[in-house]
Design a protein around this motif. Structure first.
Motif, PDB file in Angstrom:
ATOM      1  N   VAL A  93      17.194  90.195  69.503  1.00  0.00           N
ATOM      2  CA  VAL A  93      17.113  88.405  70.088  1.00  0.00           C
ATOM      3  C   VAL A  93      16.163  87.887  69.311  1.00  0.00           C
ATOM      4  O   VAL A  93      14.647  88.684  69.260  1.00  0.00           O
ATOM      5  N   ARG A  94      16.254  86.484  68.974  1.00  0.00           N
ATOM      6  CA  ARG A  94      15.330  85.529  68.872  1.00  0.00           C
ATOM      7  C   ARG A  94      15.147  84.464  69.512  1.00  0.00           C
ATOM      8  O   ARG A  94      16.335  83.449  69.237  1.00  0.00           O
ATOM      9  N   ARG A  95      14.375  83.996  69.997  1.00  0.00           N
ATOM     10  CA  ARG A  95      14.656  82.798  71.299  1.00  0.00           C
ATOM     11  C   ARG A  95      14.134  81.651  70.574  1.00  0.00           C
ATOM     12  O   ARG A  95      13.567  81.888  69.290  1.00  0.00           O
ATOM     13  N   GLY A  96      15.113  81.261  70.367  1.00  0.00           N
ATOM     14  CA  GLY A  96      14.893  79.051  70.144  1.00  0.00           C
ATOM     15  C   GLY A  96      16.538  78.960  69.274  1.00  0.00           C
ATOM     16  O   GLY A  96      17.112  79.088  69.960  1.00  0.00           O
ATOM     17  N   THR A  97      16.349  78.168  68.772  1.00  0.00           N
ATOM     18  CA  THR A  97      16.886  77.757  68.003  1.00  0.00           C
ATOM     19  C   THR A  97      17.418  77.929  66.752  1.00  0.00           C
ATOM     20  O   THR A  97      18.534  77.779  65.824  1.00  0.00           O
ATOM     21  N   GLN A  98      16.575  78.523  65.948  1.00  0.00           N
ATOM     22  CA  GLN A  98      16.621  79.059  64.655  1.00  0.00           C
ATOM     23  C   GLN A  98      17.470  80.683  64.042  1.00  0.00           C
ATOM     24  O   GLN A  98      17.617  81.153  65.390  1.00  0.00           O
ATOM     25  N   SER A  99      18.534  80.631  63.457  1.00  0.00           N
ATOM     26  CA  SER A  99      19.716  82.039  63.422  1.00  0.00           C
ATOM     27  C   SER A  99      18.535  82.873  62.617  1.00  0.00           C
ATOM     28  O   SER A  99      17.718  82.076  61.759  1.00  0.00           O
ATOM     29  N   PHE A 100      19.202  84.068  62.257  1.00  0.00           N
ATOM     30  CA  PHE A 100      18.663  84.854  60.952  1.00  0.00           C
ATOM     31  C   PHE A 100      19.220  84.134  59.801  1.00  0.00           C
ATOM     32  O   PHE A 100      20.307  83.893  59.998  1.00  0.00           O
ATOM     33  N   GLU A 156      25.027  83.421  66.852  1.00  0.00           N
ATOM     34  CA  GLU A 156      24.416  82.406  66.522  1.00  0.00           C
ATOM     35  C   GLU A 156      23.896  81.839  68.295  1.00  0.00           C
ATOM     36  O   GLU A 156      24.525  81.910  69.137  1.00  0.00           O
ATOM     37  N   PRO A 157      22.468  80.395  68.054  1.00  0.00           N
ATOM     38  CA  PRO A 157      21.694  80.585  69.039  1.00  0.00           C
ATOM     39  C   PRO A 157      23.077  79.787  70.090  1.00  0.00           C
ATOM     40  O   PRO A 157      22.631  79.145  71.491  1.00  0.00           O
ATOM     41  N   GLU A 158      23.940  78.744  69.734  1.00  0.00           N
ATOM     42  CA  GLU A 158      24.931  78.425  70.941  1.00  0.00           C
ATOM     43  C   GLU A 158      25.301  79.057  71.475  1.00  0.00           C
ATOM     44  O   GLU A 158      26.708  78.679  71.824  1.00  0.00           O
TER      45      GLU A 158
END
Length: 832
Positions: free
Chosen positions: A127-134, A93-95
Motif C-alpha cells: 500500500v502507498r498512501r495518498g493519491t500517487q499511483s505505482f 488506483e487510489p480512488e
C-alpha cells in the motif's frame, strides 16, 4: 560516515532481485519480513503485508514491513479484491479504495496472490498512501519479485502450519500416560516424551541415541522376567518378528508393571522404531486379584456342587431308607384295619394310616427332586396314546372330585395328534399334579383340561409337535403379588396354605423341571376369587399308530367255544390273582389251590380237564404231583397238565415229560401262550387222546441271553404294559395288583432277612423262588434275576455268597418298588 542506502531509482532491476534473494538468509524465521521490506522499498510503498485468508471475515498476518506497522484492521476478505486463486501482480488506483477502509489501507494498492496446500490461500499486499499511483518502473520491479514473494509467503505459511502441528503432537505426546521413545538407527539422536524421560532418567525431547539405548538396557536388566524379555527381543532384532505387542515388563522395589510394544515407524522419509511403555500396574494387580477370586469362586462352586450332590444323594438314600419302614407301617395299619377294633382304636388307626400316606407322598416328592437336582433323572422315549393317557388321569381323579360335588372334564382339539413319542409316565405325573392341585383348591365348580396344538417348536423338525395342556379351575385363585412363589422350592403361596391344604411345595417345582426337560415350561394365569389356569407346554415327537405297543387281542369267546374245567395250582398269591384275571378274560372260571397236596385233594373231589401246575411249590412240588396223578388215574383222572415255570434251565423239558406233563408255558404268562395251551388241551380232549401215555409235544421255552443280575434293568416297562393289557387297561386294577405285589414282596423280604439270621438256606431258596416269578410278572427284571441267583445258590447250603445275594436282593427290591410306584402312581397315595 556509513554509506547511504541507494534510493529505489538508483538500483537496477537485477540488483533488486539480488537484494530479495539475499534477504532469504539466514533461515532464522525472519526471512519473510526481510523480503517484504525489499519489495516495499522497490516500489516505494508505505506498507507491505503477507496475509492468509481464514474465512470470509478473518485474515491472518504472516509477516509485514516495516517492522513497526499498524495492526491489521478487521476488514475481511474484501481487502483481496477478488484476486485470490489468480496469478501475477494486480494493481489498483487510489480512488478504488473501499469507503470503509482505514487510512492505513487507502491509496495505491498492489496484490500478489498465493496458494498453499489444502486450499490455504492469501496474498501479499503493498500500500502507498495518498493519491500517487505505482509508476511503470515500480510495477516492473514488483512483477519481477512476484514469484519470490509467492514462494516465501507459501513457505512461511507451511512452516507455521508445521510448527503448530509439531507443538500439538508434542503436547499430546507429553500429556499421554504412556512413555514414547523413537529410535532411528541411522541417526545419532532419539526422542522421548516426558513419561519415557522420567522412566529412563533422561531429559525429555531429543537425546543422544546411545544414551537412550543404554538406559533402556539398564531398565531391562532390572526386570524380574529379564530372561523372558531377552528371548523375545532377540527374536525381534534377528528379524523373527516385525514388532512386539503388549509384552509385560515386571519390576519390584518399586512394584510396577509395564505393557511394552515396539512397532516400525516408516511414514514418509522417517524410519525407525517407536517404543511405547504403558504402566498397567493397577490393571494387572486387579486382574491378578480377580483371577485369585475366580479360583476361590471356582473352588467354592466345586465345593457347593459336591455338597449339593451329597445332599441330593443323601435325600435319595434317606428317601429310600424311610420309605422302606413307611411301607411296612402302612401295610400293618391296612391289616390292622381288618381286625376287630373299637371305635376309638379305629380312629387311631385311621390317623396313623392317613399320616403315613402323607409322609410317603412327601418322601416321593423329595426323591424325585433329589434325582432332578443330581441330574440322575432321565426321560424315557416310547410311543403312547395321548388321549388314553389323559383319560387315565381324569378317571383316576374323578371319584374324589365327584365325592366333593365337583366336575373334572377333558377336551382335546382335533388338530392334536393322538400317537406321540416321549415319556408317558412323566407327562402323566405332571398332569396328575396340576389337576390334583386344581381340585384341591376348588370348592365349587370344577376343573377342565383343554389340550391344543401349540406353535411349531424352534427346532423346525416336522416330526416334533408342541402340545399345550391348559388346566383351568374355578377355585380360590392366587394373589398377583404371590405368583412368583409358585415355582420356588419348598415354597407355597402363603404359609397358611400348607396348614389348610397340606403339601410340601415341591410338586410344582418338580413338574416345572420335568416340563423343562421336555423342552417346555409351565406358566399360570390367575384371578383371586375366580380361578386359575396352569398351562403346560411340552415338545414331543409325533408318532404313528404302528409305533404303539401292540395290543393283545383277547379271545373272550374261547371259554364258550372250548368249555374246559380248569384247575390252577400256584403258590404265589399275586400270580394267583393275575392268572385268575387272565382266565376270566378268556371266558374261564378257574379253581385255584396253593400247592401240590391241595391240587391232589381238589382232583379227588372233582374232575378237571386241564391243570396249570406250577413246577416249584412248597410241601409238594408240581413234578411230584404230576407223577402221582399219572400213577393213579382212577383216583385223580387224566387231566391235561400244563407246566408253569419261570425257569429256562436246560433239562426242564425232559423232567416235565418224565413226570407226565403234557405242555409247558413260561412265566409270566401272557394271553397268547395261555390261550394256545387251552386250545391244545381242548384239541387233545376232543380227540380222546390217552394223555397219560401219549403226551402232546411240549412247547420249548425261548432261553434269554444270559446276563448278570446287575446288568438287568430295574423295571421293564414293556412287561408292565403287557400286564396292563391283561387287566383290560384298568389303571385302578393295575394299581391294586401292584400294591398287593409290593406288600407280598415286602413279606418275602422280611422272610429272607430272617432266613439269613437263621442261616436257613432252604427257606431262602423257597422265598426267592416265590418272589422271583411275581417280580418277573411286574417287569422287575433285576429283582427277579437276583432271586434266581439266590435260589440257585441256596441249593449248595448257606454261605457268605448266599448272604451277599440276599442283601443285593433287598436292594433290588427297594429300587423296583420305587420304579413301580413311579410308573403306577395308583399303587401309592396320589402326589400333591
Amino acid at each position: 560516515m556509513a554509506e547511504a542506502s541507494p534510493s529505489p531509482g538508483e538500483r537496477s532491476l537485477p540488483e533488486w532481485v539480488a537484494a530479495a534473494v539475499a534477504a532469504l538468509s539466514p533461515r532464522d524465521g525472519k526471512q519473510l519480513e526481510r523480503v517484504l521490506e525489499v519489495a516495499r522499498s522497490a516500489c516505494g510503498a508505505d506498507l507491505a503485508l503477507a496475509l492468509r485468508r481464514v474465512d470470509a471475515v478473518t485474515l491472518f498476518e504472516l509477516g509485514g514491513a516495516p517492522a513497526q506497522h499498524p495492526s491489521l484492521p478487521p476488514v475481511g476478505e474484501s481487502l483481496f479484491r477478488g484476486v485470490l486463486g489468480g496469478q501475477g501482480c494486480s494493481f489498483f488506483e487510489p480512488e478504488q479504495a473501499e469507503p470503509g477502509w482505514p487510512y492505513s489501507l487507502r491509496g495505491a494498492v498492489a496484490l500478489v496472490p498465493w496458494e498453499s496446500v489444502e486450499e490455504r490461500r492469501g496474498a501479499v499486499l503493498l500500500v502507498r498512501r495518498g493519491t500517487q499511483s505505482f509508476s511503470p518502473d515500480e510495477r516492473g520491479r514488483l512483477e519481477a519479485l512476484c514469484g519470490l514473494l509467492v514462494t516465501v509467503a507459501r513457505e512461511s505459511d507451511l512452516e507455521r502450519l508445521t510448527a503448530g502441528l509439531r507443538e500439538r503432537v508434542e503436547a499430546i505426546s507429553h500429556a499421554l500416560p504412556c512413555g514414547l521413545i523413537f529410535l532411528n538407527p541411522q541417526e545419532a539422536e532419539a526422542w522421548l516424551n516426558e513419561p519415557a524421560a522420567e522412566l529412563l532418567g533422561l531429559p525429555a525431547g531429543k537425546a543422544p541415541a546411545h544414551l537412550v539405548a543404554q538406559a533402556m538396557a539398564a531398565l531391562r536388566e532390572r526386570a524380574v522376567n529379564r530372561q523372558e524379555l531377552e528371548v523375545k527381543l532377540e527374536h525381534l532384532f534377528r528379524g523373527g518378528a516385525s514388532e512386539l505387542r503388549d509384552v509385560l515388563w515386571r519390576f519390584e522395589n518399586p512394584h510396577r508393571i509395564f505393557s511394552v510394544s515396539c512397532v516400525l515407524a516408516s511414514r514418509g522419509p522417517t524410519r525407525g522404531r517407536l517404543w511405547a511403555f504403558l504402566d498397567v500396574t493397577q490393571a494387572q494387580d486387579t486382574l491378578a486379584l480377580l483371577e485369585q477370586q475366580n479360583l476361590a469362586l471356582e473352588a467354592a462352586r466345586r465345593e457347593a456342587d459336591a455338597a449339593n450332590a451329597a445332599k441330593s444323594q443323601f435325600l435319595a438314600t434317606m428317601s429310600h431308607e424311610i420309605r422302606t419302614p413307611m411301607n411296612g407301617v402302612l401295610g400293618m395299619t391296612h391289616l390292622l384295619r381288618r381286625t376287630p377294633l373299637s371305635q376309638e382304636q379305629q380312629e387311631y388307626v385311621d390317623v396313623i394310616h392317613t399320616s403315613g400316606e402323607a409322609l410317603l407322598t412327601i418322601i416321593n416328592d423329595i426323591l424325585d427332586f433329589s434325582k432332578i437336582e443330581a441330574g440322575a433323572l432321565e426321560l424315557d422315549s416310547a410311543a403312547f396314546s395321548l388321549r388314553q393317557t389323559l383319560d387315565e388321569c381324569v378317571r383316576l381323579l374323578s371319584p374324589s372330585a365327584e365325592a366333593r360335588g365337583l366336575y373334572c372334564r377333558q377336551e382335546v382339539e382335533p388338530t392334536v395328534p393322538d400317537t406321540l413319542v416321549g415319556d408317558r409316565m412323566r407327562l402323566r405325573q405332571i398332569l396328575l399334579n396340576l389337576v390334583g392341585n386344581a381340585l384341591k383348591f376348588t370348592h365349587q365348580g370344577g376343573v377342565t383340561v383343554h389340550v391344543s396344538r401349540g406353535e411349531a417348536p424352534a427346532s423346525g423338525l416336522p416330526s416334533e409337535v408342541r402340545v399345550c395342556f391348559a388346566v383351568s379351575d374355578t377355585g380360590i385363585g392366587i394373589p398377583a403379588e404371590r405368583m412368583d412363589r409358585l415355582f420356588r422350592t419348598f415354597s407355597q403361596v402363603d404359609s397358611s396354605t400348607s396348614r389348610h391344604y397340606g403339601g410340601t411345595g415341591l410338586g410344582l417345582v418338580i413338574s416345572q423341571r420335568l416340563a423343562q426337560m421336555m423342552e417346555g415350561h409351565i406358566h399360570v394365569r390367575s384371578t383371586e376369587g375366580v380361578g386359575s389356569t396352569f398351562t403346560l407346554e411340552v415338545v414331543l415327537q409325533e408318532g404313528s399308530e404302528a409305533s404303539l405297543p401292540p395290543r393283545t387281542e383277547v379271545d373272550e369267546s374261547l371259554g364258550a367255544r372250548h368249555p374246559l374245567r380248569v384247575l390252577l395250582v400256584e403258590d404265589n398269591p399275586i400270580n394267583q390273582k393275575v392268572n385268575l384275571r387272565v382266565f376270566q378274560r378268556l371266558g374261564y372260571e378257574a379253581h385255584v389251590v396253593g400247592n401240590g397236596l391241595e391240587a391232589l385233594a381238589a382232583m379227588r373231589e372233582a374232575a378237571y380237564d386241564v391243570v396249570f401246575m406250577d413246577v416249584h411249590m412248597p410241601r409238594l412240588d408240581g413234578l411230584e404231583a404230576a407223577r402221582r396223578v399219572r400213577a393213579d388215574a382212577a383216583e385223580y383222572g387224566s387231566p391235561y397238565i400244563v407246566a408253569m415255570t419261570a425257569s429256562a434251565v436246560k433239562g426242564d423239558r425232559e423232567r416235565c415229560l418224565q413226570a407226565g406233563m403234557n405242555d409247558y408255558v413260561a412265566k409270566p404268562v401272557e394271553f397268547p401262550m395261555l390261550a394256545a395251551a387251552l386250545e391244545r388241551a381242548a384239541f387233545a380232549r376232543a380227540q380222546g387222546l390217552s394223555l397219560s401215555l401219549s403226551p402232546a409235544p411240549l412247547q420249548e421255552l425261548a432261553s434269554p441271553e444270559p446276563s448278570s443280575a446287575n446288568e438287568a434293568p430295574v423295571l421293564q416297562r414293556e412287561i408292565l404294559q403287557r400286564l396292563e393289557l391283561l387287566v383290560g387297561n384298568n389303571r385302578e386294577e393295575l394299581g391294586t395288583l401292584t400294591r398287593d405285589f409290593l406288600k407280598n414282596a415286602r413279606k418275602h423280604q422280611e422272610a429272607l432277612l430272617q432266613g439269613v439270621l437263621d442261616r436257613d438256606a432252604r427257606a431262602l431258596g423257597e422265598h426267592a423262588h416265590s418272589l422271583r416269578s411275581s417280580a418277573a410278572l411286574f417287569g422287575a427284571s433285576q429283582l427277579s434275576r437276583f432271586c434266581e441267583e439266590l435260589e440257585q445258590c441256596a441249593e449248595a447250603g448257606f454261605s457268605d455268597q448266599l448272604k451277599a445275594l440276599a442283601k443285593s436282593t433287598a436292594q433290588a427290591f427297594e429300587q423296583a418298588r420305587a420304579a413301580l410306584e413311579e410308573a403306577v402312581p395308583e399303587a401309592c397315595p396320589a402326589r400333591s
